[in-house]
Write an enzyme that holds these catalytic residues in place. Structure first.
Site, PDB file in Angstrom:
ATOM      1  N   HIS A 174       0.874  -1.180   0.000  1.00 39.11           N
ATOM      2  CA  HIS A 174       0.000   0.000   0.000  1.00 39.11           C
ATOM      3  C   HIS A 174       0.913   1.234   0.000  1.00 39.11           C
ATOM      4  CE1 HIS A 174      -3.598  -2.084   2.217  1.00 39.11           C
ATOM      5  NE2 HIS A 174      -3.904  -1.935   0.944  1.00 39.11           N
ATOM      6  N   CYS A 270      -2.481   3.448   8.951  1.00 41.29           N
ATOM      7  CA  CYS A 270      -3.577   2.613   8.457  1.00 41.29           C
ATOM      8  C   CYS A 270      -4.494   2.122   9.572  1.00 41.29           C
ATOM      9  CB  CYS A 270      -3.064   1.472   7.589  1.00 41.29           C
ATOM     10  SG  CYS A 270      -1.835   0.439   8.336  1.00 41.29           S
TER      11      CYS A 270
END
Ligand SMILES: NC(=O)NCCC[C@H](N)C(=O)O
Length: 289
Positions: A174, A270
């Site tokens: 990511h 996150c």
């Protein structure tokens, strides 16, 4: 929302029971790690609240351990929520729970609109679409998780420029694992995570003096996956080398021991999702009135 507003998830059902990225280690997971995860999540929440931010919590759901990473649930800007679609079946069960959570936030007037991604595309939310508040555009990662084809939907939904950055490796799957824009225009990033074209794109938009390169050790400690609020950066335990670099650049660090979440391939950024971002700052709105 007159102060930073974050979503987090109750870590009560967090574990590492499958492996969808190279950091995940189900074999070392155990009850003592689950207890440490609850303490780590509380410490992160307290670090956010200590800056004056508000934190709202989504409930845990048995069988969905990665629900603790709400950054992957949606891209949020100007009250609009573009819902994620997960690449791996292990995380697809999170989608209806996050949809329901955003519907509840909408009913309370905390977000305005919920938008679906076009069919056939994957996009893992703010983990792969990071708002740069200084440059007023999104940096968009794609490759291991989010589809390149999802990027035009982000541009259309929010009406803001997007800078595409292809990710070169499954280790940094990511964008938020390897790229973090900081207040004032600096960027903390890990160059080996990107293709040559993506690195050139970063250099084209960020002056050399504003590029802070993370080392292998700093990136592997998940320190790039950080929450930045003004001159403060909240991150996982940092090597001394990174502390020095960031202090020299004028930033103050709050370190939180997030080791149990790093065993799932995630850390501070996150574990949160910011809901109050506006594409136009309050000062700019004021000037236009
Ligand atoms: N880096 C992020 O944005 N999220 C962390 C997600 C960890 C989770 N175990 C996953 O592999 O999807």
């Amino acid at each position: 929302m007159d102060r930073p507003f974050f979503l987090m998830t109750d870590p009560g059902c967090f574990d590492v029971s499958y492996r969808i990225n190279p950091w995940m280690k189900p074999e070392v997971w155990g009850a003592e790690k689950a207890a440490a995860a609850c303490a780590a999540s509380t410490a992160l929440r307290e670090a956010l609240e200590a800056t004056g931010a508000h934190v709202e919590t989504v409930g845990a759901v048995k069988g969905l351990p990665d629900l603790v990473f709400p950054a992957n649930a949606a891209v949020v800007l100007d009250g609009k929520v573009l819902l994620a679609r997960f690449r791996h079946p292990e995380r697809q069960g999170e989608e209806p729970h996050f949809r329901a959570a955003f519907q509840r936030l909408k009913a309370r007037g905390l977000v305005d609109e919920i938008v679906d991604l076009p069919e056939g595309l994957f996009h893992e939310g703010a983990g792969d679409a990071i708002w740069d508040a200084d440059r007023r555009h999104f940096w968009c990662g794609y490759g291991p998780r989010s589809s390149q084809g999802a990027l035009p939907a982000i541009r259309r939904t929010f009406g803001r420029e997007i800078i595409p950055l292809e990710l070169a490796t499954d280790r940094f799957y990511h964008l938020d694992t390897c790229f973090c824009p900081l207040a004032g225009g600096k960027v903390l990033y890990y160059p080996p995570a990107f293709t040559a074209e993506a690195r050139a794109n970063i250099r084209a938009h960020v002056a050399e003096a504003d590029r802070i390169e993370a080392s292998d050790e700093e990136a592997a400690a998940f320190c790039v996956n950080a929450v930045n609020l003004g001159s403060r950066i909240i991150m996982a335990r940092a090597p001394g080398s990174l502390r020095e670099k960031l202090a020299a650049a004028g930033y103050a660090l709050t370190e939180v021991d997030l080791a149990p979440f790093i065993l799932s391939g995630g850390a501070a950024y996150c574990m949160t999702l910011r809901l109050d971002r506006r594409s136009v700052s309050a000062a700019q709105l004021h000037a236009a009135e």
